[in-house]
Design a protein around this motif. Structure first.
Motif, PDB file in Angstrom:
ATOM      1  N   SER A  18       0.843  -1.201   0.000  1.00  0.00           N
ATOM      2  CA  SER A  18       0.000   0.000   0.000  1.00  0.00           C
ATOM      3  C   SER A  18       0.875   1.246   0.000  1.00  0.00           C
ATOM      4  O   SER A  18       2.012   1.218   0.457  1.00  0.00           O
ATOM      5  N   VAL A  19       0.278   2.324  -0.491  1.00  0.00           N
ATOM      6  CA  VAL A  19       0.895   3.641  -0.384  1.00  0.00           C
ATOM      7  C   VAL A  19       0.320   4.298   0.866  1.00  0.00           C
ATOM      8  O   VAL A  19      -0.882   4.259   1.095  1.00  0.00           O
ATOM      9  N   LEU A  20       1.189   4.865   1.680  1.00  0.00           N
ATOM     10  CA  LEU A  20       0.753   5.526   2.909  1.00  0.00           C
ATOM     11  C   LEU A  20       0.911   7.034   2.776  1.00  0.00           C
ATOM     12  O   LEU A  20       1.848   7.514   2.135  1.00  0.00           O
ATOM     13  N   GLU A  21       0.008   7.757   3.392  1.00  0.00           N
ATOM     14  CA  GLU A  21       0.104   9.212   3.496  1.00  0.00           C
ATOM     15  C   GLU A  21       0.052   9.554   4.980  1.00  0.00           C
ATOM     16  O   GLU A  21      -0.988   9.953   5.504  1.00  0.00           O
ATOM     17  N   PRO A  22       1.182   9.391   5.667  1.00  0.00           N
ATOM     18  CA  PRO A  22       1.203   9.613   7.108  1.00  0.00           C
ATOM     19  C   PRO A  22       1.083  11.088   7.459  1.00  0.00           C
ATOM     20  O   PRO A  22       1.429  11.965   6.664  1.00  0.00           O
ATOM     21  N   SER A  23       0.607  11.362   8.663  1.00  0.00           N
ATOM     22  CA  SER A  23       0.551  12.743   9.128  1.00  0.00           C
ATOM     23  C   SER A  23       1.940  13.212   9.559  1.00  0.00           C
ATOM     24  O   SER A  23       2.258  14.393   9.466  1.00  0.00           O
ATOM     25  N   ILE A  24       2.771  12.278  10.007  1.00  0.00           N
ATOM     26  CA  ILE A  24       4.160  12.569  10.369  1.00  0.00           C
ATOM     27  C   ILE A  24       5.045  11.438   9.864  1.00  0.00           C
ATOM     28  O   ILE A  24       4.703  10.261  10.009  1.00  0.00           O
ATOM     29  N   CYS A  25       6.168  11.787   9.280  1.00  0.00           N
ATOM     30  CA  CYS A  25       7.196  10.814   8.919  1.00  0.00           C
ATOM     31  C   CYS A  25       8.532  11.518   9.101  1.00  0.00           C
ATOM     32  O   CYS A  25       9.025  12.191   8.196  1.00  0.00           O
ATOM     33  N   ASP A  26       9.091  11.386  10.303  1.00  0.00           N
ATOM     34  CA  ASP A  26      10.342  12.051  10.644  1.00  0.00           C
ATOM     35  C   ASP A  26      11.481  11.048  10.643  1.00  0.00           C
ATOM     36  O   ASP A  26      11.329   9.926  11.145  1.00  0.00           O
ATOM     37  N   LEU A  27      12.602  11.491  10.120  1.00  0.00           N
ATOM     38  CA  LEU A  27      13.789  10.660  10.086  1.00  0.00           C
ATOM     39  C   LEU A  27      14.898  11.370  10.850  1.00  0.00           C
ATOM     40  O   LEU A  27      15.242  12.511  10.535  1.00  0.00           O
ATOM     41  N   ASP A  28      15.414  10.706  11.862  1.00  0.00           N
ATOM     42  CA  ASP A  28      16.537  11.226  12.633  1.00  0.00           C
ATOM     43  C   ASP A  28      17.782  10.504  12.147  1.00  0.00           C
ATOM     44  O   ASP A  28      17.921   9.292  12.318  1.00  0.00           O
ATOM     45  N   MET A  29      18.680  11.254  11.490  1.00  0.00           N
ATOM     46  CA  MET A  29      19.886  10.667  10.915  1.00  0.00           C
ATOM     47  C   MET A  29      21.106  11.213  11.649  1.00  0.00           C
ATOM     48  O   MET A  29      21.364  12.413  11.621  1.00  0.00           O
ATOM     49  N   ASP A  30      21.839  10.324  12.289  1.00  0.00           N
ATOM     50  CA  ASP A  30      23.070  10.690  12.971  1.00  0.00           C
ATOM     51  C   ASP A  30      24.224  10.185  12.113  1.00  0.00           C
ATOM     52  O   ASP A  30      24.321   8.989  11.833  1.00  0.00           O
ATOM     53  N   LEU A  31      25.089  11.092  11.701  1.00  0.00           N
ATOM     54  CA  LEU A  31      26.183  10.744  10.788  1.00  0.00           C
ATOM     55  C   LEU A  31      27.023   9.589  11.316  1.00  0.00           C
ATOM     56  O   LEU A  31      27.414   8.712  10.574  1.00  0.00           O
ATOM     57  N   TYR A  32      27.299   9.567  12.609  1.00  0.00           N
ATOM     58  CA  TYR A  32      28.140   8.520  13.171  1.00  0.00           C
ATOM     59  C   TYR A  32      27.360   7.557  14.057  1.00  0.00           C
ATOM     60  O   TYR A  32      27.937   6.812  14.837  1.00  0.00           O
TER      61      TYR A  32
END
Length: 121
Positions: A18-32
């Motif tokens: 399915s395709v989702l349309e979330p109200s929030i989609c946050d990505l926390d990316m830490d380089l290390y």
């Protein structure tokens, strides 16, 4: 586009279930460090929210690529929404992959990776 694959669907070349349309989609990316995704989806009449379960895979665009895969490791169901937490799918084999003296030579990058990951999840 954000898609979801059921836990038993491992064909990530094709579109998800399915395709989702979330109200929030946050990505926390830490380089290390690690990457963590938080996805919040409203309870909908179609019942798409029911597909958001632990072990399902989410495909989402990131600054690194258009289709990064994340496995849901935790889900919280509330009255009006479901919240899921996911990590990159390559973390699935973080406890399994141990390279034992493999030395691919005279091959391209893909062939080298195939040799190095042979026999792993």
């Amino acid at each position: 586009m954000i898609q979801i694959y059921s836990p038993d669907n491992t064909n990530f070349i094709e579109n998800g279930n399915s395709v989702l349309e979330p109200s929030i989609c946050d990505l926390d990316m830490d380089l290390y460090g690690g990457w963590n995704m938080e996805l919040e989806y409203p309870i909908d009449d179609e019942g798409k929210y029911k597909q958001i379960v632990e072990e399902a895979v989410i495909s989402a665009p990131t600054p690194v690529g258009e289709k990064q895969l994340f496995r849901i490791y935790e889900k919280n169901l509330e009255e009006d929404r479901v919240t899921a937490f996911a990590r990159p799918i390559f973390m699935d084999s973080s406890d399994e992959v141990f390279l034992i003296d493999k030395r691919p030579t005279n091959v391209n990058g893909k062939a080298a990776l195939d040799i190095m990951t042979q026999g792993t999840g």
